[in-house]
Motif scaffolding. Structure first.
Motif, PDB file in Angstrom:
ATOM      1  N   VAL A   1       0.835  -1.197   0.000  1.00  0.00           N
ATOM      2  CA  VAL A   1       0.000   0.000   0.000  1.00  0.00           C
ATOM      3  C   VAL A   1       0.872   1.250   0.000  1.00  0.00           C
ATOM      4  O   VAL A   1       0.614   2.219  -0.718  1.00  0.00           O
ATOM      5  CB  VAL A   1      -0.965  -0.010   1.206  1.00  0.00           C
ATOM      6  N   ASP A   2       1.936   1.250   0.836  1.00  0.00           N
ATOM      7  CA  ASP A   2       2.857   2.390   0.871  1.00  0.00           C
ATOM      8  C   ASP A   2       3.461   2.639  -0.503  1.00  0.00           C
ATOM      9  O   ASP A   2       3.546   3.782  -0.955  1.00  0.00           O
ATOM     10  CB  ASP A   2       3.985   2.138   1.878  1.00  0.00           C
ATOM     11  N   GLN A   3       3.886   1.562  -1.172  1.00  0.00           N
ATOM     12  CA  GLN A   3       4.498   1.712  -2.492  1.00  0.00           C
ATOM     13  C   GLN A   3       3.490   2.273  -3.479  1.00  0.00           C
ATOM     14  O   GLN A   3       3.812   3.134  -4.306  1.00  0.00           O
ATOM     15  CB  GLN A   3       5.040   0.366  -2.991  1.00  0.00           C
ATOM     16  N   SER A   4       2.271   1.795  -3.392  1.00  0.00           N
ATOM     17  CA  SER A   4       1.215   2.277  -4.287  1.00  0.00           C
ATOM     18  C   SER A   4       0.958   3.768  -4.065  1.00  0.00           C
ATOM     19  O   SER A   4       0.805   4.542  -5.016  1.00  0.00           O
ATOM     20  CB  SER A   4      -0.071   1.475  -4.053  1.00  0.00           C
ATOM     21  N   LEU A   5       0.920   4.180  -2.787  1.00  0.00           N
ATOM     22  CA  LEU A   5       0.717   5.598  -2.474  1.00  0.00           C
ATOM     23  C   LEU A   5       1.885   6.425  -3.001  1.00  0.00           C
ATOM     24  O   LEU A   5       1.674   7.474  -3.640  1.00  0.00           O
ATOM     25  CB  LEU A   5       0.574   5.784  -0.965  1.00  0.00           C
TER      26      LEU A   5
ATOM     27  N   LEU B   1       1.726   9.486  -5.700  1.00  0.00           N
ATOM     28  CA  LEU B   1       2.168  10.849  -5.404  1.00  0.00           C
ATOM     29  C   LEU B   1       3.282  11.279  -6.365  1.00  0.00           C
ATOM     30  O   LEU B   1       3.355  12.454  -6.754  1.00  0.00           O
ATOM     31  CB  LEU B   1       2.620  10.960  -3.957  1.00  0.00           C
ATOM     32  N   ALA B   2       4.140  10.347  -6.756  1.00  0.00           N
ATOM     33  CA  ALA B   2       5.165  10.654  -7.763  1.00  0.00           C
ATOM     34  C   ALA B   2       4.506  11.071  -9.076  1.00  0.00           C
ATOM     35  O   ALA B   2       4.917  12.046  -9.717  1.00  0.00           O
ATOM     36  CB  ALA B   2       6.069   9.445  -7.981  1.00  0.00           C
ATOM     37  N   GLN B   3       3.462  10.341  -9.473  1.00  0.00           N
ATOM     38  CA  GLN B   3       2.731  10.679 -10.694  1.00  0.00           C
ATOM     39  C   GLN B   3       2.065  12.054 -10.563  1.00  0.00           C
ATOM     40  O   GLN B   3       2.077  12.865 -11.499  1.00  0.00           O
ATOM     41  CB  GLN B   3       1.675   9.610 -10.991  1.00  0.00           C
ATOM     42  N   GLU B   4       1.502  12.328  -9.386  1.00  0.00           N
ATOM     43  CA  GLU B   4       0.827  13.613  -9.157  1.00  0.00           C
ATOM     44  C   GLU B   4       1.811  14.778  -9.277  1.00  0.00           C
ATOM     45  O   GLU B   4       1.517  15.799  -9.924  1.00  0.00           O
ATOM     46  CB  GLU B   4       0.173  13.607  -7.775  1.00  0.00           C
ATOM     47  N   LEU B   5       2.989  14.655  -8.657  1.00  0.00           N
ATOM     48  CA  LEU B   5       3.974  15.729  -8.719  1.00  0.00           C
ATOM     49  C   LEU B   5       4.573  15.865 -10.111  1.00  0.00           C
ATOM     50  O   LEU B   5       4.828  16.987 -10.583  1.00  0.00           O
ATOM     51  CB  LEU B   5       5.073  15.497  -7.682  1.00  0.00           C
TER      52      LEU B   5
ATOM     53  N   TYR C   1      11.789  10.619  -0.498  1.00  0.00           N
ATOM     54  CA  TYR C   1      12.826  10.368  -1.499  1.00  0.00           C
ATOM     55  C   TYR C   1      12.348   9.344  -2.529  1.00  0.00           C
ATOM     56  O   TYR C   1      12.671   9.449  -3.715  1.00  0.00           O
ATOM     57  CB  TYR C   1      14.126   9.923  -0.828  1.00  0.00           C
ATOM     58  N   ALA C   2      11.567   8.361  -2.095  1.00  0.00           N
ATOM     59  CA  ALA C   2      11.009   7.391  -3.048  1.00  0.00           C
ATOM     60  C   ALA C   2      10.082   8.096  -4.043  1.00  0.00           C
ATOM     61  O   ALA C   2      10.082   7.787  -5.242  1.00  0.00           O
ATOM     62  CB  ALA C   2      10.253   6.293  -2.294  1.00  0.00           C
ATOM     63  N   ILE C   3       9.299   9.042  -3.547  1.00  0.00           N
ATOM     64  CA  ILE C   3       8.399   9.812  -4.421  1.00  0.00           C
ATOM     65  C   ILE C   3       9.218  10.642  -5.412  1.00  0.00           C
ATOM     66  O   ILE C   3       8.945  10.672  -6.613  1.00  0.00           O
ATOM     67  CB  ILE C   3       7.483  10.707  -3.573  1.00  0.00           C
TER      68      ILE C   3
END
Length: 264
Positions: free
Chosen positions: A5-9, A13-17, A43-45
């Motif tokens: 779930v964390d990875q999916s979030l 958020l990476a896509q959103e930014l 940092y992952a985002i």
């Protein structure tokens, strides 16, 4: 929350930014919507958004350190440094076209840039090793920008948003770092011909070389190196200043050279 779930979030958020960057718009602060996000998530985002930019053909040509000086930390309410990536599309030669460069709420900051001739790989990198690996220092302006609404950023938001980087400009001068007392290099900045601010190299972690060593060691934990040919922006020596079309910023890095950021 599970790791999945964390990875999916984080991916979302990476896509959103990434999309906000492409559309030239802001989003609500991430931490306000997802209070559990950690710096590692951020940092992952950031890395996720960078991968999307690389898929678009952007090339990483350097790295940047953010919020290193007390002046900038106090202004933004962030109290530890962070890092982001520089791509070829973020380097501006000549005038900065605010609209064409997709800038939303830009602010200018005067910095000392490092151009590397050798790779630096943390952990364990020292300031002396940074100087040995540096081909030249250069006066530069980083134009910071935020895809986070109204600059309402904490450390998680700015890290996720590529350390709030917009574009950057390099002056023509190049100097050997071994020939200068980096902590005591003096910068003065004018805006539209009027004195604006001044600072010294020691504003960034005691010395800009110490800041670059911090970057090499922090990136090393993520498996990322500082590479030969990279441009490294070592952090602002002065407070950030909002920039609008028509503004002209000039900086003098005394004993090294000048840089101009002209907004159109």
């Amino acid at each position: 929350m599970t790791d999945t779930v964390d990875q999916s979030l984080n991916d979302g958020l990476a896509q959103e930014l990434y999309q906000a960057l492409r559309d030239g718009r802001t989003v609500e602060p991430l931490i306000a919507r997802h209070p559990h996000l950690t710096i590692d998530d951020a940092y992952a985002i950031s890395l996720g958004a960078l991968e999307k930019r690389k898929t678009d053909g952007e090339r990483v040509i350097g790295k940047k350190i953010g919020v290193t000086s007390k002046a900038v930390q106090d202004m933004l309410g962030v109290h530890q440094p962070d890092f982001g990536f520089l791509t070829d599309r973020m380097f501006v030669e000549g005038d900065i076209d605010v609209a064409a460069n997709g800038l939303i709420q830009p602010r200018a900051e005067a910095e000392i840039g490092f151009i590397l001739k050798d790779q630096l790989k943390g952990p364990g990198v020292t300031a002396d090793q940074v100087i040995a690996a540096t081909e030249a220092i250069v006066p530069c302006f980083e134009i910071v920008d935020s895809r986070i609404q109204d600059w309402k950023i904490g450390i998680v938001d700015t890290v996720a948003d590529n350390a709030s980087c917009g574009v950057y400009v390099l002056g023509e001068a190049r100097a050997d770092p071994r020939a200068h007392d980096l902590p005591n290099l003096h910068v003065t900045v004018t805006k539209n011909g009027q004195p604006l601010s001044e600072g010294y190299g020691h504003a960034v972690q005691g010395s800009p070389a110490e800041a670059v060593a911090w970057l090499a060691n922090t990136l090393g934990a993520y498996g990322v190196t500082l590479d030969a040919g990279d441009v490294i922006l070592s952090g602002s020596l002065v407070p950030l200043e909002p920039a609008r079309p028509g503004d002209i910023f000039e900086m003098q890095l005394h004993g090294v050279g000048a840089c101009t950021a002209r907004f159109v």
